[in-house]
Write an enzyme that holds these catalytic residues in place. Structure first.
Site, PDB file in Angstrom:
ATOM      1  N   LYS A  83      46.566  27.117 121.559  1.00  0.00           N
ATOM      2  CA  LYS A  83      47.737  27.237 120.687  1.00  0.00           C
ATOM      3  C   LYS A  83      48.736  28.185 121.339  1.00  0.00           C
ATOM      4  O   LYS A  83      48.337  29.092 122.090  1.00  0.00           O
ATOM      5  CB  LYS A  83      47.309  27.840 119.333  1.00  0.00           C
ATOM      6  CG  LYS A  83      48.303  27.610 118.219  1.00  0.00           C
ATOM      7  CD  LYS A  83      48.154  26.233 117.626  1.00  0.00           C
ATOM      8  CE  LYS A  83      49.228  25.940 116.607  1.00  0.00           C
ATOM      9  NZ  LYS A  83      49.133  24.582 116.088  1.00  0.00           N
ATOM     10  N   GLY A 180      51.081  16.700  96.569  1.00  0.00           N
ATOM     11  CA  GLY A 180      52.074  16.745  97.649  1.00  0.00           C
ATOM     12  C   GLY A 180      52.438  15.348  98.116  1.00  0.00           C
ATOM     13  O   GLY A 180      51.561  14.565  98.482  1.00  0.00           O
ATOM     14  N   GLY A 182      54.982  14.777 100.536  1.00  0.00           N
ATOM     15  CA  GLY A 182      55.919  14.987 101.658  1.00  0.00           C
ATOM     16  C   GLY A 182      55.679  13.885 102.663  1.00  0.00           C
ATOM     17  O   GLY A 182      55.610  12.703 102.309  1.00  0.00           O
ATOM     18  N   TYR A 186      53.138  10.989 101.167  1.00  0.00           N
ATOM     19  CA  TYR A 186      53.943   9.781 100.925  1.00  0.00           C
ATOM     20  C   TYR A 186      53.285   8.546 101.560  1.00  0.00           C
ATOM     21  O   TYR A 186      53.109   7.514 100.920  1.00  0.00           O
ATOM     22  CB  TYR A 186      55.355  10.010 101.499  1.00  0.00           C
ATOM     23  CG  TYR A 186      56.191   8.776 101.584  1.00  0.00           C
ATOM     24  CD1 TYR A 186      56.819   8.255 100.443  1.00  0.00           C
ATOM     25  CD2 TYR A 186      56.358   8.102 102.794  1.00  0.00           C
ATOM     26  CE1 TYR A 186      57.590   7.096 100.519  1.00  0.00           C
ATOM     27  CE2 TYR A 186      57.120   6.956 102.881  1.00  0.00           C
ATOM     28  CZ  TYR A 186      57.735   6.454 101.750  1.00  0.00           C
ATOM     29  OH  TYR A 186      58.486   5.314 101.823  1.00  0.00           O
TER      30      TYR A 186
HETATM   31  P1  NAD Z   1      55.239  18.091 104.288  1.00  0.00           P
HETATM   32  O1  NAD Z   1      55.906  19.405 104.267  1.00  0.00           O
HETATM   33  O2  NAD Z   1      56.000  16.892 104.747  1.00  0.00           O
HETATM   34  O3  NAD Z   1      54.636  17.757 102.846  1.00  0.00           O
HETATM   35  C1  NAD Z   1      54.041  18.694 102.011  1.00  0.00           C
HETATM   36  C2  NAD Z   1      54.607  18.448 100.625  1.00  0.00           C
HETATM   37  O4  NAD Z   1      53.910  19.257  99.707  1.00  0.00           O
HETATM   38  C3  NAD Z   1      56.095  18.803 100.508  1.00  0.00           C
HETATM   39  O5  NAD Z   1      56.807  17.688 100.038  1.00  0.00           O
HETATM   40  C4  NAD Z   1      56.103  19.960  99.504  1.00  0.00           C
HETATM   41  O6  NAD Z   1      57.239  19.947  98.672  1.00  0.00           O
HETATM   42  C5  NAD Z   1      54.835  19.684  98.729  1.00  0.00           C
HETATM   43  N1  NAD Z   1      54.284  20.864  98.059  1.00  0.00           N
HETATM   44  C6  NAD Z   1      54.268  22.146  98.481  1.00  0.00           C
HETATM   45  N2  NAD Z   1      53.649  22.928  97.581  1.00  0.00           N
HETATM   46  C7  NAD Z   1      53.239  22.123  96.596  1.00  0.00           C
HETATM   47  C8  NAD Z   1      52.539  22.326  95.377  1.00  0.00           C
HETATM   48  N3  NAD Z   1      52.132  23.534  95.011  1.00  0.00           N
HETATM   49  N4  NAD Z   1      52.289  21.256  94.587  1.00  0.00           N
HETATM   50  C9  NAD Z   1      52.699  20.021  94.950  1.00  0.00           C
HETATM   51  N5  NAD Z   1      53.379  19.757  96.091  1.00  0.00           N
HETATM   52  C10 NAD Z   1      53.644  20.795  96.889  1.00  0.00           C
HETATM   53  O7  NAD Z   1      53.926  18.288 105.178  1.00  0.00           O
HETATM   54  P2  NAD Z   1      52.946  17.186 105.771  1.00  0.00           P
HETATM   55  O8  NAD Z   1      53.315  16.949 107.200  1.00  0.00           O
HETATM   56  O9  NAD Z   1      52.789  16.047 104.846  1.00  0.00           O
HETATM   57  O10 NAD Z   1      51.601  18.048 105.806  1.00  0.00           O
HETATM   58  C11 NAD Z   1      50.865  18.271 104.626  1.00  0.00           C
HETATM   59  C12 NAD Z   1      49.563  18.959 104.988  1.00  0.00           C
HETATM   60  O11 NAD Z   1      48.849  18.167 105.929  1.00  0.00           O
HETATM   61  C13 NAD Z   1      49.747  20.325 105.652  1.00  0.00           C
HETATM   62  O12 NAD Z   1      48.672  21.149 105.266  1.00  0.00           O
HETATM   63  C14 NAD Z   1      49.638  19.995 107.138  1.00  0.00           C
HETATM   64  O13 NAD Z   1      49.212  21.125 107.874  1.00  0.00           O
HETATM   65  C15 NAD Z   1      48.585  18.933 107.106  1.00  0.00           C
HETATM   66  N6  NAD Z   1      48.585  18.050 108.278  1.00  0.00           N
HETATM   67  C16 NAD Z   1      49.681  17.297 108.569  1.00  0.00           C
HETATM   68  C17 NAD Z   1      49.673  16.477 109.689  1.00  0.00           C
HETATM   69  C18 NAD Z   1      50.844  15.603 110.025  1.00  0.00           C
HETATM   70  O14 NAD Z   1      50.692  14.710 110.870  1.00  0.00           O
HETATM   71  N7  NAD Z   1      51.991  15.766 109.400  1.00  0.00           N
HETATM   72  C19 NAD Z   1      48.540  16.440 110.524  1.00  0.00           C
HETATM   73  C20 NAD Z   1      47.413  17.214 110.181  1.00  0.00           C
HETATM   74  C21 NAD Z   1      47.460  18.010 109.059  1.00  0.00           C
END
Ligand code: NAD
Length: 359
Positions: A83, A180, A182, A186
């Site tokens: 990292k 969530g 996001g 989604y």
């Molecule tokens: P993102 O920011 O696009 O989505 C997260 C969503 O959660 C946001 O829309 C936010 O408004 C919502 N949120 C925050 N607090 C909340 C709450 N208390 N209640 C309800 N909703 C809430 O992030 P993402 O890329 O979808 O990632 C989500 C999780 O998955 C994170 O923990 C991230 O580390 C993990 N992750 C993501 C990926 C990836 O490819 N994007 C890969 C591995 C792990």
């Protein structure tokens, strides 16, 4: 003087290397940490954050690098864990020179470490990094946005968990609560709708994301963030922030399966991993079920092929079944079982290299 002893910490968790760098022209200031390269080059994104103190930055880097070792090992990838964290204000420091300077430090590690985007760094920033080094992935026009692939992996993980818990993985028979909506939430909901899930609830705090879902999937029900835990559903799917499962929220859960995309879901891995186990809930370990994005980006290191990447992501299903079995056999929680599984792979690959083979 801080009482955080770096070498004690490195020794305890068997780290290989910490590199500190400072570029006098751009003010780039950061740390790269390589945890373990038994399986291959250490891969992990570059996080830019305004840390309160240097020890916070170093600890974050160390912890995240170690997490990447387990994630890559459990995903069956020939990658180690690493990292980079950069110390600075993202609104102030970012520019071409800053990221090209980073690229030069990455290059100086000669392929022992491969970087990618992470919190506060983007594909555009990585394009600058790539002007100075080939040891960077997640570039525009290559494997693309990892989120749909992370969600696809989580979907296969949910199928595995349902199969293990109920002996039937037909999504149309089950109800879901997705925390969530996001990026990953989604895409996961989209897939669950496509597979005709019996009922889907979700919670969100971002109005834009709520409206998008309501418009595209009017049958999916929005509930308040505090109500999502206690819903009478089969699967609770955490797709928001870390540490959402803790002393307060776990007792509310009625679902018999917990499986989603979020990282570091358990506030305390041991305490909350055991708490969930004792409630007879099957928990899909976060770093195994959410590895789809990492598996996808790994394929960029060879010639990227979406078909091959997708097939590899599907293997999350079998891997989880194996981990669930270890947990039952050893009578340990599934998060711990996932670590046992990852460590065993590293140990095995290390040991088969004992004998000399001319290549
Ligand atoms: P993102 O920011 O696009 O989505 C997260 C969503 O959660 C946001 O829309 C936010 O408004 C919502 N949120 C925050 N607090 C909340 C709450 N208390 N209640 C309800 N909703 C809430 O992030 P993402 O890329 O979808 O990632 C989500 C999780 O998955 C994170 O923990 C991230 O580390 C993990 N992750 C993501 C990926 C990836 O490819 N994007 C890969 C591995 C792990």
């Amino acid at each position: 003087m801080s009482d955080f002893n770096h070498f004690d910490y490195m020794t305890k968790h068997r780290y290989e290397q910490i590199v500190y760098f400072y570029d006098k022209t751009t003010g780039l200031k950061g740390i790269t940490c390589i945890h373990n390269t038994t399986l291959g080059p250490a891969l992990g994104g570059t996080r830019l954050w305004n840390y309160e103190c240097e020890d916070d930055a170093i600890l974050d880097c160390l912890r995240l690098a170690r997490g990447m070792t387990y994630k890559a090992a459990a995903a069956g990838l020939n990658l180690g864990g690493g990292k980079t964290v950069l110390i600075g204000d993202a609104d102030v420091v970012k520019n071409e020179g800053y990221f090209r300077a980073l690229g030069r430090y990455v290059q100086s590690l000669n392929g022992r470490y491969i970087t990618a985007e992470d919190v506060n760094t983007s594909t555009k920033d990585m394009d600058y990094v790539s002007m100075e080094t080939d040891h960077v992935v997640g570039l525009e026009g290559k494997s693309g946005n990892p989120s749909p692939m992370t969600s696809l992996g989580a979907f296969h993980g949910i199928r595995a968990a349902l199969q293990y818990k109920f002996g039937d993985e037909d999504i149309s028979k089950y109800s879901f609560a997705v925390q969530g909506a996001g990026q990953t939430g989604y895409y996961l909901i989209k897939k669950l709708v496509e597979m005709k899930a019996k009922k889907i609830y979700f919670s969100e705090i971002n109005e834009k994301h709520i409206n998008r879902l309501k418009k595209e999937h009017p049958d999916v029900i929005c509930v308040s963030p505090k109500d999502i835990y206690g819903l009478d559903v089969d699967v609770f799917s955490p797709c928001a922030l870390g540490a959402s499962l803790n002393d307060e929220t776990i007792p509310q859960i009625k679902a018999k399966v917990i499986a989603g995309t979020a990282n570091n879901v358990l506030h305390d891995e041991d305490i909350h991993g055991n708490m969930i186990k004792n409630m007879d809930i099957l928990y899909a370990p976060d770093f195994v079920i959410n590895a789809g994005g990492l598996i996808n980006v790994y394929h960029e290191l060879k010639e990227y092929n979406i078909g091959r990447a997708t097939r590899d992501i599907e293997k999350i299903y079998d891997r989880l079944l194996e981990i669930f079995k270890i947990a039952d056999k050893e009578n340990i929680n599934t998060q711990l079982a996932a670590k046992v599984f990852a460590k065993k792979r590293i140990e095995t690959i290390n040991n088969i290299q004992d004998n000399y083979i001319k290549r």
